[in-house]
Design an enzyme around this catalytic site. Structure first.
Site, PDB file in Angstrom:
ATOM      1  N   ASP A   1       0.833  -1.198   0.000  1.00  0.00           N
ATOM      2  CA  ASP A   1       0.000   0.000   0.000  1.00  0.00           C
ATOM      3  C   ASP A   1       0.872   1.253   0.000  1.00  0.00           C
ATOM      4  O   ASP A   1       1.964   1.246  -0.580  1.00  0.00           O
ATOM      5  CB  ASP A   1      -0.954  -0.030   1.200  1.00  0.00           C
ATOM      6  CG  ASP A   1      -2.302   0.571   0.876  1.00  0.00           C
ATOM      7  OD1 ASP A   1      -2.379   1.796   0.720  1.00  0.00           O
ATOM      8  OD2 ASP A   1      -3.295  -0.194   0.782  1.00  0.00           O
TER       9      ASP A   1
ATOM     10  N   HIS B   1      -3.878   6.091   3.258  1.00  0.00           N
ATOM     11  CA  HIS B   1      -4.593   4.879   2.864  1.00  0.00           C
ATOM     12  C   HIS B   1      -3.981   3.635   3.507  1.00  0.00           C
ATOM     13  O   HIS B   1      -4.681   2.807   4.113  1.00  0.00           O
ATOM     14  CB  HIS B   1      -4.574   4.769   1.341  1.00  0.00           C
ATOM     15  CG  HIS B   1      -5.422   3.678   0.769  1.00  0.00           C
ATOM     16  ND1 HIS B   1      -4.956   2.404   0.560  1.00  0.00           N
ATOM     17  CD2 HIS B   1      -6.702   3.682   0.340  1.00  0.00           C
ATOM     18  CE1 HIS B   1      -5.914   1.672   0.028  1.00  0.00           C
ATOM     19  NE2 HIS B   1      -6.988   2.417  -0.119  1.00  0.00           N
TER      20      HIS B   1
ATOM     21  N   ASN C   1     -14.346  -0.674  -6.852  1.00  0.00           N
ATOM     22  CA  ASN C   1     -15.383   0.266  -6.435  1.00  0.00           C
ATOM     23  C   ASN C   1     -16.205   0.782  -7.611  1.00  0.00           C
ATOM     24  O   ASN C   1     -16.729   1.890  -7.567  1.00  0.00           O
ATOM     25  CB  ASN C   1     -14.742   1.459  -5.713  1.00  0.00           C
ATOM     26  CG  ASN C   1     -14.003   1.045  -4.458  1.00  0.00           C
ATOM     27  OD1 ASN C   1     -14.360   0.081  -3.808  1.00  0.00           O
ATOM     28  ND2 ASN C   1     -12.960   1.782  -4.119  1.00  0.00           N
TER      29      ASN C   1
ATOM     30  N   SER D   1     -11.367  -1.177  -0.451  1.00  0.00           N
ATOM     31  CA  SER D   1     -10.068  -1.078   0.213  1.00  0.00           C
ATOM     32  C   SER D   1     -10.194  -1.333   1.702  1.00  0.00           C
ATOM     33  O   SER D   1      -9.274  -1.842   2.339  1.00  0.00           O
ATOM     34  CB  SER D   1      -9.465   0.317   0.007  1.00  0.00           C
ATOM     35  OG  SER D   1      -8.786   0.413  -1.213  1.00  0.00           O
TER      36      SER D   1
END
Length: 713
Positions: A197, A229, A321, A383
């Site tokens: 990430d 994130h 998404n 996520s």
């Protein structure tokens, strides 16, 4: 420009009028996936790679693209020489080597579209294919859309509302996947999860002794996460438990291995994932979490995940998404478990990708987790769902360390709670992951309470303001905290299960700080408590609080025997602004006096015959007005015999309170905090102590919304 999976796009962009060559099909090359060796980092210096990455992020998409060059087997050196000749001829402006995937016959190039034919025309080049981009999947607050963030778009995570947390609490997702019920057997200790990430910020809720990592960006600092994130994702997997602050992760003792692939702008490419997988392997990880994805598949990427699977690693990725059926990668590879998102009522999220690659679902709507230094934010997206599954997988590997990666994946899928259409469907996959059922599957057992225990089930449906107003607790008469929760999810539909000892009595308390219960002004919430299937408490429009006492008969008893108490113990009102503080006329109340020593209450240190002295010493925090107290007579249907204060406590002030009360009875003294963060230690160093006839019976400071002290006089 949006990448496609065909290099015909390169020809469309090219300025040359030469006829297009026939492109070889990448899927026909190197079908023996298991033979491919692992890639290593390029021999290029980090400084040069930094410059190349910077060019990549700043390049005009209409001019330059990322491609993967596939050379003939054994011709890597010749292939490289030819590529460098083109670079020299172009003056290092139109073609850049991003990295060489050593151990393979592939190179990643950043190239101007009209130069693609020059590469393809080389004698030792077998094929060139697109190098698809990969992005973290986040909520774009500016557009109001859930999307994969392009590195050229503004950063949005920092604009997310930061939450004040106070004491430690459980984000709803941890309970929805039933993680705490397995913690007595494993909290993930010894299991290594690679978080691929944007890095990990320093945070007091992360145990640094369980963290290691590496940075594959030009910045060379995996503990930097300007995006936020990666920190959010890591917190959901492994935030600490039991430290009295912030949140709790799904597997709070797991080892976190951070591989930073996104810089603060957030983009990288499919070929970079192969290097990142190799970095994960260098830590000996069991699980790889990837809250990222993008359009377009790549054989190079697919082979890397096949190899990881063959080496015992479970790869888990966010489904996407898009809110539609498009495929996102790496989630859509067969060797990767694809995770969709649900909300606190177990409904499929509107944004979650829906296709037949989705394997399981997990909480991904309004998920609280870590952010910047000692901060908490609420985010949503697949996520956020993905790390819930990674955490559950870590718990399974902790309970059953001999289980293989494929067995753990099978357990997650086969025991998921079915939602939507019966069986596997495109929205939920097999369903919502269930830690307890998955452990039972792996151990071939059936989790149940012991013969001397009963199962208590607490079902809570929240209203529009539950997160700010509602909390509950279940305690035993021996003052054991069975379960307590604050910040219940808005419009949630949550179920909490615990095994409790028979032959004891218990108290369940549900509170609403606004005073309107969970029904019916702002939703149709409710709460129901059952013991071995029999209802022992229920409520909805209960005002500020209701409390129910019940006893569970011992082995051989005839079932549950609720204590004869009214429900609620205080008369519900339509909208009280605070908990009742009126003093009962039948007993003295505690009177606060600033400073130290006994305050004027029910007789100071000399109580009448048949009464004892209750003393309450309190030091408030920065928000003294949030603190209150209640004294219940447990021997008399939990009647309130004292409460206060009559006027709010002041900030950062010490009080000594006292009163005389009858002996030969049982009491519960409750200290409350209307905000739910206790009186220590986020906003001051408050504390309290309770004494009966000079003997301390309880103390505290960091307790969430309430602390109960049970004692007999």
């Amino acid at each position: 420009m949006k990448f496609t999976t065909s290099l015909n796009l390169l020809l469309a962009l090219a300025a040359t009028a030469a006829p297009s060559p026939t492109w070889a099909h990448a899927d026909n090359h190197n079908n023996n996936e298991q033979q491919q060796q692992q890639p290593q980092l390029s021999t290029f210096t980090r400084e040069r790679r930094a410059k190349q990455q910077q060019r990549n992020l700043q390049a005009d998409d209409s001019e330059k693209v990322r491609i993967i060059v596939d050379c003939h087997d054994g011709k890597e050196a010749e292939c490289l020489r030819e590529i460098r000749e083109v670079i020299d001829a172009e003056g290092d402006e139109n073609v850049h080597i991003v990295h060489m995937l050593e151990g393979t016959d592939h190179f990643a190039l950043l190239i101007r579209a009209d130069e693609a034919e020059k590469i393809m025309a080389m004698e030792d080049v077998l094929d060139i294919v697109e190098d698809p981009p990969r992005y973290p999947m986040v909520f774009n607050r500016e557009s109001g859309q859930y999307e994969q963030r392009d590195p050229k778009k503004p950063k949005n995570l920092r604009k997310t509302r930061q939450l004040q947390t106070g004491g430690e609490y459980f984000p709803y997702g941890v309970d929805l996947v039933r993680a705490p019920e397995v913690w007595p057997r494993s909290k993930g200790q010894g299991v290594k999860v690679c978080v691929m990430d944007s890095g990990l910020n320093s945070h007091r809720d992360i145990d640094d002794s369980r963290v290691a990592g590496t940075d594959l960006t030009a910045e060379n600092n995996f503990r930097s996460d300007g995006d936020g994130h990666g920190t959010h994702v890591a917190g959901t997997i492994g935030a600490a438990e039991g430290n009295g602050r912030d949140i709790v992760g799904v597997a709070p003792l797991v080892d976190l291995k951070i591989v930073r692939v996104f810089n603060d702008n957030g983009g990288f490419f499919s070929s970079d994932i192969r290097i990142a997988i190799n970095a994960c392997k260098s830590f000996g990880v069991d699980i790889i979490n990837m809250s990222l994805g993008g359009d377009g598949s790549s054989n190079l990427e697919r082979n890397a995940f096949n190899e990881a699977r063959s080496e015992g690693i479970l790869s888990i990725a966010a489904a996407g998404n898009s809110g539609d059926v498009r495929e996102s990668y790496p989630a859509s590879y067969a060797s990767v478990l694809s995770v969709g998102a649900v909300d606190a009522a177990s409904n499929s999220a509107s944004f979650t990708t829906r296709n037949n690659n989705v394997g399981v679902s997990a909480p991904g709507v309004q998920v609280d987790s870590l952010a910047g230094t000692n901060q908490i934010v609420s985010l949503q997206g697949t996520s956020m769902a993905c790390p819930h599954v990674a955490g559950v997988a870590a718990l399974l590997m902790g309970v059953v360390p001999q289980a293989s990666n494929d067995q753990v994946r099978e357990a997650l899928e086969q025991t998921a709670v079915d939602r939507g259409s019966p069986g596997k469907d495109n929205r939920f996959g097999y369903g919502i992951v269930d830690t307890v059922k998955a452990v039972d599957f792996l151990t071939n057992t059936q989790t149940s309470c012991g013969s001397d225990e009963a199962e208590v089930v607490i079902s809570v449906k929240g209203d529009q303001y539950s997160k700010d107003e509602n909390s509950f607790s279940l305690t035993s008469d021996s003052d054991q905290d069975i379960i307590s929760r604050t910040k219940l999810p808005n419009f949630g539909d949550m179920t909490y299960r615990r095994c409790i000892a028979k032959g004891q009595c218990y108290t369940f308390t549900m509170s609403d700080t606004y005073g309107d219960g969970v029904c019916c002004g702002y939703g149709n919430g409710s709460v129901d408590v059952t013991v071995d299937g029999a209802s022992v408490a229920s409520g909805a429009a209960f005002g500020s609080e209701f409390t129910e006492n019940f006893c569970v008969q011992g082995s051989g008893g005839g079932g549950n025997e609720p204590a004869p108490t009214s429900n609620p113990t205080s008369s519900p009102t339509s909208s009280p602004t605070s908990e009742p503080t009126a003093s009962p006329t039948s007993a003295p109340t505690l009177a606060p006096t600033e400073g130290s020593g006994n305050g004027g209450g029910g007789g100071g240190g000399d109580c009448p015959s048949g009464e004892g002295l209750l003393e309450f010493d309190l030091t408030t925090d920065d928000y003294g007005a949030e603190t209150g107290y209640i004294l219940f007579d447990r021997s008399n249907s939990n009647n309130v015999v004292a409460s206060g204060p009559d006027t709010p406590f002041q900030d950062n002030t010490s009080y000594s309170l006292s009163g005389c009360f009858p002996v030969n009875t049982s009491y519960r003294f409750r200290v409350t905090d209307s905000y739910g963060d206790g009186i220590c230690c986020s906003y001051g160093n408050g504390s309290f102590e309770v004494r009966w006839d000079g003997v301390m019976v309880g103390s505290g400071g960091s307790f969430g919304s309430r602390k109960n002290i049970n004692f007999s006089a």
